[in-house]
Scaffold this active site. Structure first.
Site, short mmCIF file in Angstrom:
data_model
loop_
_atom_site.label_atom_id
_atom_site.label_comp_id
_atom_site.label_asym_id
_atom_site.label_seq_id
_atom_site.Cartn_x
_atom_site.Cartn_y
_atom_site.Cartn_z
CB SER A 144 13.81 12.30 25.69
OG SER A 144 12.83 10.95 25.45
CB THR A 145 13.20 7.56 23.53
OG1 THR A 145 13.56 6.65 24.38
CG2 THR A 145 11.68 6.79 22.34
CG ASN A 146 9.13 11.35 24.04
OD1 ASN A 146 10.03 9.77 24.33
ND2 ASN A 146 8.93 11.10 25.33
CB THR A 191 -12.99 6.47 -22.88
OG1 THR A 191 -14.12 6.31 -24.67
CG2 THR A 191 -11.20 7.20 -24.05
CB SER A 322 -1.41 -23.22 -16.14
OG SER A 322 -2.15 -23.89 -15.93
CB SER A 323 0.11 -26.52 -12.18
OG SER A 323 -1.48 -26.24 -11.64
CE LYS A 328 -4.09 -18.98 -18.38
NZ LYS A 328 -3.48 -18.02 -17.38
#
Length: 467
Positions: A144-146, A191, A322-323, A328
């Site tokens: 069965s699929t199951n 920390t 960056s454009s 960057k």
């Protein structure tokens, strides 16, 4: 069928349809393809799932032959067809979308029809002549699929886990190599985003490596739970339409075929609806994703700058950042890992909800679970490989910058507490903060320690313990 026709006619419960003449799939696969166009990701996108389905069908064919339910001729071609699929052939015939209604029935029928048609071709018949080899009566016999779908899914997830484990091991090795490389780079530990006490950059990277140390074992443990299958339980776990002893036979065959320690669930009815092993594996992926995201966060912080951030390490420049801002360069690799981790964490919740949504003797939401588990394992494997090869292996340290942070830090006063007392240390720290004078210089001004004592206390060997 007309030899010149582009289609063949197939029929099912709902009527007839034209199926492409050369298609290895049949009418039920075609209906599913027409109905489900959700992710655009077909079964073939995950070869491990196709292979797992073929292994289950191969085991079933051998078990049916042993129990006298399948003739030697039919068993032979089914076995050969399954072996072809396991070797990587015909995967493009698995066209059904991973997310589908029917608890995986469309996936199971896609496999049944493809195997039947491969077998028909081997027998010398035309595709679709199912009176000679039937997708349901022969390929799906005693199944069965199951029980087929979840059993195959378990195998597929285990297969998908193997390259992921290898990637984790390689990343851990790369982090350990960086730990050795940076063993003498003194820096400040932090920390709550504030200066703490000194450490080495090597210790920091060693901790990164150690943090990943248990993840492969966790994956292995989750895979072990996936080795329990309900194969042989058929529809709901009662074993209807399967002969006595079939479940033990088919699971034994699957163990030999897959090379995995597959074993039969003790309660097949419970196993037919239980998604617990999938939930556990998803939780393991979530745990790994969290650790990778934390590592990526730390890498982005440590490399922040280049002039106004921490700037203690340099990540490899892999593309302009960056454009609008010339020069960057962004930490794009850790950023991509973060996003992968977020996806895994989010879909873990989807898997959880889908597992909870099961009703009575079946969980119809398994396709969503399987899609996300296979996709998450693959995404994590690719993200880890990217992080390892395009980032970790090329990291360099800004040793002098790290040393200046230590020299100018108030945090080193902690090492003086056993020698000058907490009250004196607190006062020195406050004065250093207000005046900008270094802690060692203030100690010298007040003659709290000799120069020899101060040098010994603030030496690398005294402040850094390599346990």
């Amino acid at each position: 069928m007309n030899p010149t026709s582009k289609f063949r006619i197939e029929s099912d419960l709902l009527g007839e349809q034209n199926v492409p003449a050369t298609a290895l799939y049949g009418i039920q696969t075609q209906r599913a393809n027409q109905n489900f166009n959700i992710t655009g990701v077909p079964i073939s996108h995950f070869p491990e799932l196709v292979v797992a389905l073929a292994m289950v069908k191969l085991a079933a064919a051998k078990a049916n032959q042993r129990h006298g339910l399948l003739s030697n001729d039919k068993a032979k071609v089914i076995i050969e067809a399954c072996e072809d699929l396991i070797s990587g052939q015909y995967h493009d015939a698995f066209i059904v979308d991973l997310i589908q209604g029917g608890a995986g029935t469309s996936t199971n029928m896609n496999a049944n029809e493809v195997i039947a048609n491969i077998g028909l071709a081997k027998m010398g018949f035309e595709l679709g002549q199912y009176q000679y080899l039937h997708p349901n009566n022969d390929v799906n016999q005693s199944q069965s699929t199951n029980d087929v779908y979840p059993s195959a899914a378990r195998l597929a997830v285990i297969f998908a886990a193997q390259p992921l484990k290898a990637a984790v091991n390689r990343l851990q090795d790369s982090l350990a190599q960086k730990a050795d490389e940076f063993a003498d780079v003194l820096k400040m530990g932090r920390t709550q985003m504030q200066d703490a006490v000194p450490m080495t950059l090597g210790q920091e990277f060693s901790a990164f490596a150690s943090d990943l140390g248990g993840e492969v074992a966790q994956i292995d443990h989750s895979c072990h739970q996936l080795c329990e299958v309900n194969l042989g339980g058929t529809a709901i776990g009662t074993g209807i339409n399967a002969p006595n002893g079939y479940a033990e036979t088919v699971v034994g065959e699957l163990t030999q075929i897959s090379g995995l320690p597959i074993h039969l669930a003790k309660d097949l009815i419970a196993a037919s609806s239980d998604m617990g092993a999938f939930v556990k594996f998803s939780g393991t992926l979530r745990r790994l994703a969290i650790k990778l995201s934390k590592l990526s966060n730390d890498l982005r912080l440590l490399s922040s700058g280049p002039r106004t951030g921490l700037g203690e390490i340099n990540l490899p420049a892999v593309q302009p950042g960056s454009s609008i801002m010339p020069g960057k360069v962004n930490p794009v690799i850790p950023e991509a890992v973060n996003q992968t981790a977020f996806q895994v964490m989010g879909t873990d919740m989807s898997i959880t909800i889908a597992a909870e949504a099961g009703q009575l003797q079946l969980n119809a939401m398994e396709p969503l679970i399987i899609y996300n588990l296979l996709n998450n394992a693959r995404m994590l494997e690719k993200a880890i490989h990217m992080l390892d090869t395009l980032c970790i292996q090329g990291i360099t340290a800004n040793k002098d910058h790290c040393a200046s942070h230590v020299k100018n830090s108030i945090g080193i006063v902690t090492a003086l507490v056993p020698h000058i007392g907490y009250e004196n240390a607190t006062r020195i720290a406050e004065q250093a903060l207000m005046s900008g004078v270094s802690v060692p210089d203030l100690v010298r001004q007040e003659n709290l320690l000799t120069e020899e004592e101060l040098e010994e206390i603030l030496s690398l060997g005294n402040m850094i313990h390599n346990w």
